[in-house]
Structure formats: C-alpha cells, structure tokens
Scaffold this active site. Structure first.
Site, PDB file in Angstrom:
ATOM      1  N   GLY A  42       1.147  -1.027   0.204  1.00 47.48           N
ATOM      2  CA  GLY A  42      -0.247  -0.036  -0.091  1.00 47.48           C
ATOM      3  C   GLY A  42       0.467   1.008   0.111  1.00 47.48           C
ATOM      4  O   GLY A  42       1.702   1.011  -1.050  1.00 47.48           O
ATOM      5  N   SER A 109       6.587  -4.501  -1.245  1.00 48.46           N
ATOM      6  CA  SER A 109       6.014  -2.811  -2.149  1.00 48.46           C
ATOM      7  C   SER A 109       6.441  -2.190  -0.531  1.00 48.46           C
ATOM      8  O   SER A 109       7.540  -2.162  -0.337  1.00 48.46           O
ATOM      9  CB  SER A 109       5.186  -3.414  -2.776  1.00 48.46           C
ATOM     10  OG  SER A 109       4.470  -2.348  -3.388  1.00 48.46           O
ATOM     11  N   TRP A 110       5.136  -1.961  -0.197  1.00 47.90           N
ATOM     12  CA  TRP A 110       5.310  -0.572   0.963  1.00 47.90           C
ATOM     13  C   TRP A 110       5.844  -1.653   1.962  1.00 47.90           C
ATOM     14  O   TRP A 110       6.408  -1.515   3.124  1.00 47.90           O
ATOM     15  CB  TRP A 110       4.308  -0.062   0.941  1.00 47.90           C
ATOM     16  CG  TRP A 110       3.752   0.989   2.414  1.00 47.90           C
ATOM     17  CD1 TRP A 110       3.098   0.522   3.451  1.00 47.90           C
ATOM     18  CD2 TRP A 110       4.618   1.819   2.795  1.00 47.90           C
ATOM     19  NE1 TRP A 110       3.282   0.781   4.498  1.00 47.90           N
ATOM     20  CE2 TRP A 110       4.071   2.145   4.043  1.00 47.90           C
ATOM     21  CE3 TRP A 110       5.746   2.690   2.573  1.00 47.90           C
ATOM     22  CZ2 TRP A 110       4.257   2.911   5.015  1.00 47.90           C
ATOM     23  CZ3 TRP A 110       5.790   3.779   2.806  1.00 47.90           C
ATOM     24  CH2 TRP A 110       5.297   3.857   4.167  1.00 47.90           C
ATOM     25  N   ASP A 255       8.333  -5.701 -13.582  1.00 49.04           N
ATOM     26  CA  ASP A 255       7.874  -4.642 -12.319  1.00 49.04           C
ATOM     27  C   ASP A 255       8.419  -3.088 -12.760  1.00 49.04           C
ATOM     28  O   ASP A 255       8.598  -3.011 -12.324  1.00 49.04           O
ATOM     29  CB  ASP A 255       8.820  -4.661 -10.741  1.00 49.04           C
ATOM     30  CG  ASP A 255       8.004  -4.486 -10.276  1.00 49.04           C
ATOM     31  OD1 ASP A 255       6.874  -3.468  -9.638  1.00 49.04           O
ATOM     32  OD2 ASP A 255       8.134  -4.705  -8.917  1.00 49.04           O
ATOM     33  N   HIS A 283       5.011  -7.137 -10.160  1.00 49.04           N
ATOM     34  CA  HIS A 283       4.488  -6.629  -9.170  1.00 49.04           C
ATOM     35  C   HIS A 283       3.870  -7.983  -8.152  1.00 49.04           C
ATOM     36  O   HIS A 283       4.488  -7.628  -7.156  1.00 49.04           O
ATOM     37  CB  HIS A 283       4.225  -5.317  -9.490  1.00 49.04           C
ATOM     38  CG  HIS A 283       4.337  -4.582  -7.861  1.00 49.04           C
ATOM     39  ND1 HIS A 283       5.421  -4.286  -7.113  1.00 49.04           N
ATOM     40  CD2 HIS A 283       3.419  -4.461  -7.111  1.00 49.04           C
ATOM     41  CE1 HIS A 283       5.473  -3.238  -6.485  1.00 49.04           C
ATOM     42  NE2 HIS A 283       4.192  -3.390  -5.739  1.00 49.04           N
TER      43      HIS A 283
END
Length: 306
Positions: A42, A109-110, A255, A283
């Site tokens: 996120g 990711s986040w 990605d 991703h």
C-alpha cells in the site's frame, strides 16, 4: 514448489495501539514454530489469507496484521496519527504482546519499505527477511509513479485517464488527489487512483465509477504517505547499509510499479543479501514466477534458522 494450502487461523484479535487505533491481528500455523510477521503493501492494502501460503504451517508461527487504518483495523482509512513512526511502534507492540523475542520479517512493495525502516530501527529483533518488489520511497521513485516523466511514458492511455479524472485544483497530481480523497467525491477519485496502480502491476482494472472502501483506504493512505515522502527521516539505503541480517530479495524484471534498479541498489548495501531476479515477473506476489521465488527464498532461510 507449490503454495501451501489455506488454513484456519489459530486466533484473531484487536490490539489497541493508542490514538483511537485498533489493529486487526491474526495468528496461524504452529504456535511453537519460527515466528514470521507479514507486512502488506500500500500503504493501505491490508492483509489477506493468501499471504499465509508462503509458509509451511507445520514449521512457522504466522502473524498477519492490518496496518493502521487498513483492512479490518479500526478506524478504516484513517490517516490521523498515522505516520511511519507509528507503524514501527505498532510492530513492536505486536511483538511484545505475542511474547516473541525475534522474528522473520516478510514484506513486499510498501511492506518492503516498512520492513527496511524496521530493520534500521530494531535490527536486534529480526532473524531474517524476505523482501519482494523493493520500494525505497525516494523522490525519484515517487516521480516514476506520479509524474509524466516516469511510468506515464510506458502507459500513456492509463496516465491520461488518471489526469482526466483528477480532482480540480492546483499543485501536483499527487497533491490534488490527496485533497480530493478527503471530500465528497473521495470514492470516485479512489477508483481512478487504484486503476493506475493496477495498470502498472499488470492487474485487471475496474470500470470508472465509485471505488470500494478498500480502494478508498489504499488511495487515501498512499497519497497521505507519499506527499510526505513516506515520513522517512533518513534514506533507507543509508539507514540499513552494512546490516548483517540475512535478506532474500525477490524482484520481477517487469515490475513497473517498483523499477528493478531499487532491488539492485538495496542488494549492494546489504552484504548478507541474495538478489533473486524473476525473468518476466511483475509486481504482484501472486505472479507465478514471483510466488515461486518467494517460496524458495523462505525455504532457504528456514534451513538457516532451524
């Protein structure tokens, strides 16, 4: 190597962490197994049962939780009292509440961003890390996502749609969406925002219209964090450089959310890291090549920890 089957949780509970926030936390797997905490993306993505499937439930004590304002945590989509230092304190509150001395950290990711910030702040509590889709949250990484000079050049139609549906006003696209996501049309702007990210992640997009509460959560929290450069006080590469914690890095060559140079940059400052490129990988952690690489990374680290 196949993903492990879905399993029921051993327990679910809400953990008060202050300022009116309550975190949704769940445990599954072997209560006596190797503890692993999973950090979702996120910001605002929330966890899902699929995130447990990278861990052998006979060998791992699997902890999932929704970060402040995300998923089943309360209040939903809240950005009040919600910055990186709060998320780090929340991780420590969970670890202490569950009486865990040290744990493996798994994030993408986040979730990888948060994991690296946690590594910089609390390395003594980490046994090993598996990081996917590295996002360093530098100015250049945000420019790639939210200016015309980056991914917009690869996906011009989707970028045009993001611009056309943007809230009125002045300032950057990121700032305008942040402001719009606080108002009456927030759900509509959330759908446009999330469709752009889905395009970059090579995932299906939704028709124009009102977004779900989950989309609002993602869009509101991402704009809140990213307009402040993730609330990161010290560049993550500098803060983590030289760490001896074993780290497996998994990154797809295709990605488009997190350009691969970020994974190489991280690998170069972590002497005990392994960089696993996934040819053709995107991703998402559910991309078949990415999922296979994550399973193998977890298995390699498991052999070191037992």
């Amino acid at each position: 190597m196949a993903l492990f089957p879905y399993l029921d949780t051993n327990r679910q509970f809400y953990l008060p962490v202050g300022e009116g926030h309550q975190l949704y936390v769940e445990e599954s797997g072997n209560p006596q197994g190797i503890p692993v905490v999973v950090l979702h993306g996120g910001p605002g993505g929330g966890c899902s049962p699929a995130m447990r499937r990278f861990f052998d439930p006979q060998k791992f004590r699997i902890i999932l939780f929704d970060q402040r304002g995300s998923g089943q945590s309360r209040p939903l989509a809240s950005i009040e009292h919600n910055i990186l230092s709060h998320l780090l304190a929340d991780l420590e509150k969970i670890r202490q509440t569950l009486d865990i001395q040290r744990w493996m950290v798994f994030g993408g990711s986040w979730g990888a961003t948060l994991a690296l910030a946690y590594l910089a702040a609390f390395p003594q509590y980490i046994t090993a890390m598996v990081l996917r889709g590295i996002f360093l949250c530098r100015e250049r990484d945000l420019d790639w996502l939210y200016t015309s000079k980056g991914a917009a050049r690869l996906f011009p139609e989707a970028w045009h749609a993001l611009e056309q549906q943007a809230p009125p006003g002045t300032g950057s696209l990121l700032e305008r969406y942040y402001q719009g996501l606080q108002g009456a049309e927030a759900h509509r702007y959330a759908r446009a925002w999330c469709n752009w990210e889905s395009t970059l992640a090579l995932m299906p997009t939704q028709s124009q219209g009102l977004g779900s509460d989950d989309e609002l959560c993602m869009a509101r929290q991402e704009t809140h964090y990213f307009r402040a450069d993730g609330f990161i006080e010290r560049p993550l590469l500098d803060a983590c450089a030289g760490s001896q914690v074993p780290v497996e890095i998994v990154h797809g060559r295709r990605d488009f959310v997190c350009p691969p140079e970020q994974a190489l940059a991280l690998h170069q400052v972590l002497p005990n890291s392994v960089l696993n490129w996934v040819e053709g990988g995107g991703h998402s952690s559910m991309d078949p090549g990415i999922a296979e690489a994550l399973l193998m990374s977890v298995e390699r680290l498991l052999r070191e920890l037992v």
